[in-house]
Design an enzyme around this catalytic site. Structure first.
Site, short mmCIF file in Angstrom:
data_model
loop_
_atom_site.label_atom_id
_atom_site.label_comp_id
_atom_site.label_asym_id
_atom_site.label_seq_id
_atom_site.Cartn_x
_atom_site.Cartn_y
_atom_site.Cartn_z
N ARG A 62 0.83 -1.21 0.00
CA ARG A 62 0.00 0.00 0.00
C ARG A 62 0.86 1.26 0.00
O ARG A 62 0.54 2.25 -0.67
CB ARG A 62 -0.92 -0.02 1.22
CG ARG A 62 -1.91 1.14 1.29
CD ARG A 62 -2.91 0.90 2.41
NE ARG A 62 -3.95 1.92 2.45
CZ ARG A 62 -3.94 2.94 3.30
NH1 ARG A 62 -2.94 3.08 4.17
NH2 ARG A 62 -4.92 3.83 3.29
N HIS A 66 0.61 4.23 -2.72
CA HIS A 66 0.33 5.61 -2.34
C HIS A 66 1.49 6.53 -2.70
O HIS A 66 1.29 7.73 -2.89
CB HIS A 66 0.01 5.71 -0.85
CG HIS A 66 -1.37 5.26 -0.52
ND1 HIS A 66 -2.07 5.71 0.58
CD2 HIS A 66 -2.21 4.40 -1.15
CE1 HIS A 66 -3.28 5.14 0.62
NE2 HIS A 66 -3.37 4.34 -0.43
N ASN A 94 -3.65 8.69 4.21
CA ASN A 94 -2.53 8.09 4.92
C ASN A 94 -2.58 8.22 6.44
O ASN A 94 -2.00 7.38 7.15
CB ASN A 94 -1.22 8.72 4.42
CG ASN A 94 -0.96 8.47 2.95
OD1 ASN A 94 -1.32 7.43 2.42
ND2 ASN A 94 -0.36 9.44 2.28
N HIS A 193 -5.93 -6.29 -2.31
CA HIS A 193 -6.82 -6.32 -1.15
C HIS A 193 -7.16 -7.75 -0.73
O HIS A 193 -8.01 -7.96 0.13
CB HIS A 193 -8.10 -5.53 -1.43
CG HIS A 193 -7.90 -4.05 -1.39
ND1 HIS A 193 -8.91 -3.13 -1.60
CD2 HIS A 193 -6.78 -3.31 -1.17
CE1 HIS A 193 -8.42 -1.90 -1.51
NE2 HIS A 193 -7.14 -1.98 -1.26
#
Length: 320
Positions: A62, A66, A94, A193
């Site tokens: 992740r 990001h 975040n 996910h």
């Protein structure tokens, strides 16, 4: 509207040309002579932390995502705030959720000891994401290297660039397209996910207000996620209830059974244009693994800093 569409198309073309020119300078063998033990150093560190906490593997993937979605894969998400800029760590996507910074710090110290001033933090994060997936049972791939680190970060860019869990299918497709990734890439990358957890604040509205969710899943999740905003916001639930610590294709099987935890997850299988891809990945784990690896490589190609642009940070948390 036609004028706006033309401007957007030109902007995307310029972005893609810039990104492809820079990414062409990346190579899996970039550090083969200057830091020959790089990959084994990173792999050992990631293996150590993920064996103790599988969720950290998901967190590192992740973190890479990001990072890349905000002005390219330049390690900007790793920077602490300074007097001259407000960084990305406390941006809405975040704050209270991005984690793994200490793991990257540990990797950086080990790599600096072996190869001082050679390997960027952006590359370390890219390798760590790949290793996390592989260690948790997913595919592996040759990571292209040679990125350099940004000297600044932008909280505003993080707030506007990272798709939120409330996203519709059309906004997801648009968000990924804006960084040069296709709808197929988006569906494949969403498969990350299959590991990790999400905060109650991100799925509260889905489990209490939506009808496109399996009733038993909603009931289960409500036990640890109160309906009142502000209560239990940081309580965690696995994105994949069945195998949250294994990188597999059950995420897609969950979507077909209306068991996607996030609104944005279930949007991939909601009678829209991506239903067929979800069915394909659900039935063909090899196809998913292949497409996921290819999409991760393409995501890693987003606007890298190469050549003399940027720097090689000594400390991933601050510019030199």
């Amino acid at each position: 509207m036609a004028g706006k569409s033309f401007v957007e198309a030109v902007a995307l073309l310029c972005f893609l040309l810039l990104s492809s020119t820079a990414s062409a300078q990346l190579s899996p063998t970039f550090y083969s002579k200057t830091c020959p033990n790089l990959l084994s150093i990173v792999r050992s560190a990631v293996q150590s932390v993920v064996s103790k906490e599988a969720r950290m593997g998901a967190s590192l993937v992740r973190l890479h995502f990001h990072d890349c979605f905000v002005n390219g894969c330049d390690g900007s998400i790793l920077l602490d705030d300074t007097s001259s800029f407000t960084g990305e760590k406390n941006a809405a996507p975040n704050a209270n959720s991005a984690r793994g910074f200490n793991v990257i710090d540990t990797i950086k110290r080990a790599v600096e000891k072996a190869c001082p001033g050679t390997v960027s933090c952006a590359d370390l994060l890219t390798i760590a994401a790949r290793d996390s997936v592989a260690i948790l049972g997913g595919p592996s791939w040759n990571v292209k290297l040679g990125r350099r680190d940004s000297r600044t970060a932008s909280q505003a860019a993080a707030n506007s660039s990272i798709p939120p869990p409330t996203s519709s299918l059309s906004s997801l497709i648009s968000s990924f397209r804006s960084v040069g990734l296709s709808a197929r890439d988006m569906v494949a990358l969403s498969g990350s996910h299959t590991i990790g957890q999400s905060r109650c604040a991100n799925f509260r509205a889905r489990i209490y207000n939506e009808t496109t969710i399996d009733a038993s899943l909603a009931q289960t999740r409500r036990r640890n996620c109160p309906s009142t905003t502000g209560r239990g916001d940081n309580n965690l639930a696995p994105l994949d209830l069945q195998t949250p610590a294994k990188f597999d294709n059950l995420y897609y099987k969950n979507l077909i059974n209306r068991r996607g935890l996030l609104h944005s997850d279930q949007q991939l299988f909601s009678g829209g244009s991506t239903d067929s891809l979800v069915r394909s990945y659900s039935a063909n784990p090899r196809t998913f693994s292949s497409d996921f690896a290819a999409a991760m490589i393409r995501m890693g190609d987003i606007k890298p800093l190469t050549g003399s642009r940027g720097e090689i940070r000594k400390n991933c948390r601050k510019p030199n």
